[in-house]
Write a protein that holds these residues in place. Structure first.
Motif, PDB file in Angstrom:
ATOM      1  N   ASP A  72       0.856  -1.346  -0.186  1.00 49.28           N
ATOM      2  CA  ASP A  72      -0.136   0.223  -0.015  1.00 49.28           C
ATOM      3  C   ASP A  72       0.935   1.343   0.057  1.00 49.28           C
ATOM      4  OD1 ASP A  72      -2.388  -1.622   0.086  1.00 49.28           O
ATOM      5  OD2 ASP A  72      -2.460  -1.449   2.211  1.00 49.28           O
ATOM      6  N   THR A  73       2.197   1.126   0.200  1.00 44.86           N
ATOM      7  CA  THR A  73       2.998   2.323   0.376  1.00 44.86           C
ATOM      8  C   THR A  73       3.775   2.552  -0.880  1.00 44.86           C
ATOM      9  OG1 THR A  73       4.977   1.218   1.123  1.00 44.86           O
ATOM     10  CG2 THR A  73       3.246   1.879   2.970  1.00 44.86           C
ATOM     11  N   VAL A  74       3.781   1.649  -1.615  1.00 44.64           N
ATOM     12  CA  VAL A  74       4.418   1.982  -3.083  1.00 44.64           C
ATOM     13  C   VAL A  74       3.526   2.313  -4.414  1.00 44.64           C
ATOM     14  CG1 VAL A  74       6.405   0.603  -2.143  1.00 44.64           C
ATOM     15  CG2 VAL A  74       4.537  -0.379  -3.597  1.00 44.64           C
ATOM     16  N   ASP A  75       4.189   2.992  -5.159  1.00 45.41           N
ATOM     17  CA  ASP A  75       3.413   3.444  -6.297  1.00 45.41           C
ATOM     18  C   ASP A  75       3.964   2.576  -7.623  1.00 45.41           C
ATOM     19  OD1 ASP A  75       2.059   4.855  -8.376  1.00 45.41           O
ATOM     20  OD2 ASP A  75       3.664   6.749  -8.332  1.00 45.41           O
ATOM     21  N   TRP A  76       3.417   1.584  -7.445  1.00 43.58           N
ATOM     22  CA  TRP A  76       3.586   0.405  -8.515  1.00 43.58           C
ATOM     23  C   TRP A  76       2.379   0.102  -9.411  1.00 43.58           C
ATOM     24  CZ3 TRP A  76       6.893  -4.243  -6.169  1.00 43.58           C
ATOM     25  CH2 TRP A  76       8.130  -3.812  -5.869  1.00 43.58           C
ATOM     26  N   PRO A  77       2.621  -0.402 -10.537  1.00 44.22           N
ATOM     27  CA  PRO A  77       1.366  -0.978 -11.609  1.00 44.22           C
ATOM     28  C   PRO A  77       0.650  -1.783 -10.570  1.00 44.22           C
ATOM     29  CG  PRO A  77       3.579  -0.941 -12.701  1.00 44.22           C
ATOM     30  CD  PRO A  77       3.910  -0.697 -11.333  1.00 44.22           C
ATOM     31  N   SER A  78      -0.680  -1.418 -10.763  1.00 41.96           N
ATOM     32  CA  SER A  78      -1.729  -2.347  -9.987  1.00 41.96           C
ATOM     33  C   SER A  78      -1.182  -3.811 -10.335  1.00 41.96           C
ATOM     34  CB  SER A  78      -3.143  -1.821 -10.238  1.00 41.96           C
ATOM     35  OG  SER A  78      -3.336  -2.271 -11.841  1.00 41.96           O
ATOM     36  N   SER A  79      -1.017  -4.339 -11.524  1.00 44.92           N
ATOM     37  CA  SER A  79      -0.746  -5.551 -12.261  1.00 44.92           C
ATOM     38  C   SER A  79       0.123  -6.194 -11.127  1.00 44.92           C
ATOM     39  CB  SER A  79      -0.421  -5.837 -13.434  1.00 44.92           C
ATOM     40  OG  SER A  79       0.647  -4.992 -13.914  1.00 44.92           O
ATOM     41  N   ILE A  80       1.481  -5.492 -10.994  1.00 41.67           N
ATOM     42  CA  ILE A  80       2.270  -6.136 -10.169  1.00 41.67           C
ATOM     43  C   ILE A  80       2.038  -6.293  -8.606  1.00 41.67           C
ATOM     44  CG2 ILE A  80       5.071  -5.728  -9.383  1.00 41.67           C
ATOM     45  CD1 ILE A  80       5.002  -6.322 -12.049  1.00 41.67           C
ATOM     46  N   VAL A  81       1.549  -5.431  -8.224  1.00 39.58           N
ATOM     47  CA  VAL A  81       0.989  -5.340  -7.004  1.00 39.58           C
ATOM     48  C   VAL A  81      -0.194  -6.553  -6.741  1.00 39.58           C
ATOM     49  CG1 VAL A  81      -0.296  -4.323  -5.212  1.00 39.58           C
ATOM     50  CG2 VAL A  81       1.106  -3.172  -6.489  1.00 39.58           C
ATOM     51  N   GLU A  82      -0.965  -6.660  -7.484  1.00 43.26           N
ATOM     52  CA  GLU A  82      -1.696  -7.883  -7.564  1.00 43.26           C
ATOM     53  C   GLU A  82      -1.007  -9.290  -7.585  1.00 43.26           C
ATOM     54  OE1 GLU A  82      -4.833  -8.365  -6.230  1.00 43.26           O
ATOM     55  OE2 GLU A  82      -4.474  -6.174  -6.120  1.00 43.26           O
ATOM     56  N   ILE A  83       0.024  -9.272  -8.746  1.00 43.68           N
ATOM     57  CA  ILE A  83       0.892 -10.482  -8.733  1.00 43.68           C
ATOM     58  C   ILE A  83       1.387 -10.805  -7.378  1.00 43.68           C
ATOM     59  CG2 ILE A  83       2.840 -11.311  -9.697  1.00 43.68           C
ATOM     60  CD1 ILE A  83       2.029  -9.926 -12.338  1.00 43.68           C
TER      61      ILE A  83
END
Length: 924
Positions: free
Chosen positions: A263-274
């Motif tokens: 939740d604290t990083v600005d990453w693409p949602s796809s990678i966060v979900e992966i």
RNA sequence: GCGGGUAUGGUGAAAUUGGUAGACACGCUAGAUUUAGGAUCUAGUGCUUUACGGCGUGUGGGUUCGAGUCCCUCUACCCGCACCA
């Protein structure tokens, strides 16, 4: 490169000499060297910015046009930030341990270090051509002993650490030992081996027997993310399960933090979900069922199951164990034994193949045993079935057919009862997984939905001592041993079979006579006769996996030459997190997870001040190649054109794309391409040409579809290639490479250069005051380019600059006041040309340090605006009015227009909407 | 099956909070010019219609004065995970 003619190199844009000269200058001036604490011209410290690329593995194939895509993007941002006054860290290095160099070594005897050195030299040469602003004085190589000394050191620290759940982080293992000495009487009675065994259960890097993915063809174990579809990612070899004593990283200790901190990083949602799915957190309860009629040491045997829906326990009608579950053998009754053993054996053998085929029927066998529900006292039959996985949870489930699709299907198949526990639910139809369904026939839980029933159910079970709340993760601890040569050796030796951390010198990768396992099946390092440290009984022969060195390299760039520490705390405090990290999406569950893990660990141990490595992540899409195909008629030298291929029985073969122009094959060149095609004959299309088939696929040497950046740099210049790669489309998107479009971008740079120089190379810049339209163009461009760079829209920046140059060209504008900021805007994308023009403008320093121009809104104000006037949403005419006209006056002007009267045909408008500066809509 | 993403001209694409869809390029067409080079310049280029106009952002519906953009439905393709209890 016969496909292209010769590019005219006019005096106004002689890119070859410009680029050579500027590169030389940057090199001599050390333009890209960066130091901590740099000051702004006003004496205040600059703010820092850390722009990082995922460093490459230096393969023998060199770079193709896809590789630099991300590097160009990060370079653009690094340069932009530098113009804005940031102190920018923008380094590059090599992930230089790895399998290909080792396999090459096995085949040729060539030491992997030699191959690696050669490949790095080639990579460097290719990267240098592209004018990156890397600070090469900070280069790192993971295979350099001075680098992996610290990889080994971090491993040692992990080995000497444990995860203190109460403290919420990693602590020195000495603290745990002290606690044992203080609180645990048994500790004092233990010998060294026993103590070592106990501590191994706590160390963050530990040695354990584990089921590993063994790849016989590669002779090594592989991590889960190095396998796809039951085969090795690299080489596609079969992988089997095997028990081995391995070094393992206790990443599961960090599972919660690895999920929460996403939740604290600005990453693409796809990678966060992966990552979220990979960690796979599920909350529920661990519930124990007694097995009826069993006794062991005075107590009944218990089956422990994990369930995310303990609230559905009244609906449990049977229990299922994984075929590999230890209890299967113990509880199976005599009359069922034969059947069960046969089933378990077959399930184990068949699982691998069938898992790959993806089609598995329902199978299972009754063990003859019954388990007692701790809540209802009912006796539930215990089955063994392969739909329950041994490796997840407890390897056992309570089957609730009414609430789970798989349990339902199993119950149907074997005709087991399906107790109804949800109001209004027909159990003949299928399971209800809906969490809002209301429970019935469930004792105290009746009338409740999952949300409320869950806690009560766990409470009830806890009272009976039959369960407790529990969290489960799909994430496994990460196997850290590889049976390879070309990797970091462990700083471990053994004494009485107990591992000892080597602290009396660095364990340097020793020489071996062959890069193969020994006759006894030990890893290649067992062949070593000379080690850099005393070996004791024996050394650890495994090496670390590829992700070891890449898990912390971004820290080493901050302090690359430090001999006393992996990175001085003052340096990592200064540079902090990576502000922008660019690389491929294929590292979602590997590198990006492991580096987060190591960062958190180093943070826990107080060695760095941040616990997430990469603040913002951007995944560049893959650049694909367009392959061309010829169709050979079977058994002969004859090739048939694409549109007629169906008339024959043909074989499709890749053909080098440089022999093809717009799907038409140069047949003469084809004959000369390879000796075996020298006598080729052709069945042509009606128009007399040979047409090739095509397909978009990964760029690779073997597919003959590789476009080489060096050739394009030679022909169009690095600046053109840089701009073109950015112009292709959104960075994140996968896209096929098409060299054709590059000419448009090249023309843009020439056109831009022509604003500064005429065709004889004479300077056109004048010092007179620019006209209003020129100022408007430049300030509009400054505004658009800045905004688009801020939102990382690399491609639209190029378009914006093209528009600006087109307008200035049309205006015949050559004023210094316009061309100076334009050169700075250009600099991130086309640094060589920008630097050259900067000199032409008479500037002393590098354009890299020119402040970013600021747009002045005053130049953008227009006296008049054009309103599209629409009727019922359809635009009918345009209305030119004064820019400061009030909405009501605009409405009056629109309605008063003769063209409006024609549209209205005497009717009165129902409603008129005026959006200031935008549009007028009249509803009739 | 679950999760994420994508869908706009012949092509790559643009349109930041709903406000003239197709900017900018490639390609193509026509013309000009030239030491005839695949260079340069000019004009045109979403579909349709002689024209006025009509239609147009994967499908169907909805909200709105106004929808590529918001909501619902469906479809296709790509990526990840895949019997995770």
């Amino acid at each position: 490169m016969r496909r292209f003619g010769k590019t005219p190199s006019a005096m106004e844009y002689d890119f070859l000499s410009i680029e050579t000269a500027q590169r030389k200058r940057w090199n001599e001036d050390e333009t890209y060297r960066v130091t901590e604490g740099a000051l702004a011209p006003d004496g205040t410290p600059k703010k820092k910015f850390y722009a990082l690329d995922m460093f490459p593995y230096p393969s023998g194939a060199g770079l193709h046009v896809g590789h630099p895509l991300g590097y160009i993007a990060s370079d653009v941002i690094a340069r932009y930030k530098r113009h804005q006054g940031y102190n920018v860290l923008h380094p590059m290095g090599y992930d230089s341990f790895g399998l290909p160099a080792e396999q090459y070594a096995i085949q040729t005897g060539q030491h992997p270090a030699v191959t690696t050195e050669t490949n790095i030299a080639r990579y460097r040469q290719q990267m240098d051509l592209l004018g990156f602003s890397f600070d090469w004085s900070r280069e790192v190589r993971t295979s350099d002993p001075a680098y992996y000394k610290w990889t080994q050191w971090i491993f040692g620290l992990l080995y000497q650490s444990w995860y203190d759940v109460e403290a919420g982080g990693a602590r020195p293992i000495a603290e745990l030992v002290a606690r044992f000495e203080r609180e645990d009487k048994a500790w004092a009675t233990m010998d060294e081996g026993q103590k070592s065994t106990v501590l191994m259960e706590h160390r963050l890097a530990y040695l354990a027997d584990s089921q590993v993915n063994w790849c016989p063809a590669l002779g090594t174990v592989l991590a889960n993310d190095e396998i796809s579809g039951g085969r090795s990612e690299r080489g596609g070899h079969a992988v089997e399960q095997k028990t081995m004593r391995q070094w393992i990283m206790r990443i599961t200790a960090y599972a919660d933090r690895l999920i929460d901190d996403l939740d604290t990083v600005d990453w693409p949602s796809s990678i966060v979900e992966i990552q979220r799915n990979w960690i796979g957190k599920s909350t529920g309860a661990s519930i124990r069922f007694e097995v009826a009629g069993t006794r062991e040491a005075g107590n009944p045997l218990k089956i422990e199951v994990f369930s995310t829906r303990p609230d559905t326990i009244y609906g449990a009608s049977f229990i299922v164990l994984a075929p590999e579950h230890d209890l299967v053998k113990q509880i199976t009754t005599e009359e069922m034994r034969k059947k069960v053993e046969a089933y378990c054996e077959q399930a184990g053998a068949a699982s691998e193949r069938e898992r790959m085929s993806g089609e598995r029927g329902i199978s299972g066998v009754f063990t003859g045993a019954y388990a007692v529900s701790p809540i209802s006292g009912e006796q539930l039959p215990v089955w063994a079935a392969d739909y329950v996985l041994a490796g997840y949870g407890t390897g056992a489930v309570m089957a609730v057919p009414a609430g789970d699709d798989r349990d339902w299907a199993f119950a149907q198949h074997f005709n087991l009862p399906i107790p109804a526990i949800f109001e209004g639910h027909d159990t003949g139809e299928g399971a209800t997984v809906d969490k809002s369904a209301v429970l019935m026939n469930s004792g105290a839980l009746d009338g409740l939905a999952a949300k409320d029933a869950m806690a009560i159910a766990i409470e009830l079970l806890e009272e009976k001592g039959a369960a407790e709340a529990r969290v489960n993760y799909r994430l496994r601890d990460a196997v850290f041993s590889r049976q390879r040569y070309w990797g970091e050796p462990f700083p471990i030796r053994y004494k009485d079979g107990i591992p000892q951390l080597v602290e009396d010198g660095q364990v340097v990768l020793p020489e071996v006579d062959e890069y193969l396992p020994t006759a006894d099946g030990d890893p290649p390092l067992a062949r070593a006769t000379r080690w850099s440290v005393p070996t004791g009984e024996r050394m650890e022969y495994n090496t670390m996996p590829g992700w070891a060195g890449s898990s912390w390299y971004f820290l080493r760039y901050m302090d690359p030459a430090n001999n006393a520490a992996f990175c001085d705390r003052s340096k990592s405090d200064y540079w902090g997190q990576v502000d922008l990290y660019i690389g491929g999406a294929e590292h979602g569950t590997g590198h990006l997870l492991y580096s987060r893990f190591w960062t958190k660990f180093l943070f826990d141990r107080g060695l760095i001040g941040f616990h997430e490595p990469f603040k913002k992540l951007v995944n560049q899409g893959m650049i694909l190649g367009r392959s061309s195909f010829v169709y050979r008629i079977e058994g002969g030298p004859c090739f048939v054109s694409f549109d007629r291929r169906k008339e024959f029985k043909t074989q499709r073969l890749h053909v080098d794309v440089s022999l093809v122009d717009g799907d038409v094959l140069d047949t003469e060149a084809f004959k000369n391409w390879r000796p075996e095609y020298a006598n080729a004959t052709f069945e042509l299309s009606e128009d007399g040409s040979y047409r090739c088939g095509s397909e978009v696929e990964k760029m690779s040497k073997s597919k003959f579809n590789v476009e080489n950046p060096d050739d394009l740099v030679e022909r169009y210049g690095a600046d053109t290639l840089r701009c073109y790669e950015m112009f292709l489309g959104p960075l994140e998107q996968a896209k096929p490479w098409d060299t054709k479009g590059i000419s448009g971008v090249h023309n843009f740079l020439r056109k831009l250069a022509r604003l500064y120089r005429d065709q004889d190379g004479a300077c056109l810049v004048v010092d007179s005051a620019p006209a209003a339209d020129g100022l408007r163009t430049v300030h509009k461009t400054i505004k658009k380019v800045s905004k688009d760079l801020d939102r990382l829209s690399w491609n639209t920046v190029v378009s914006a600059m093209m528009i600006g140059v087109n307008e200035l060209t049309a205006q015949d504008a050559h004023q210094r006041e316009l061309l100076e900021p334009l050169a700075v805007l250009l600099s991130p994308y086309a640094p060589h040309l920008a630097e050259d023009l900067w000199s032409l403008l008479g500037k002393k320093g590098s354009v890299c340090d020119a402040p970013w121009p600021v747009f002045d809104a005053a130049h953008l104000v227009e006296a008049e605006v054009t309103y599209p006037v629409s009727f019922n949403g359809k635009v009918r005419f345009e209305l030119m009015v004064a820019a400061d006209m009030s909405p009501s006056d605009v409405e009056a002007a629109a309605l008063g227009d003769a063209r409006a009267a024609a549209q209205l045909e005497g009717n009165r408008p129902k409603k008129v909407i005026v959006v200031p500066g935008r549009i007028v809509n009249i509803v009739v």
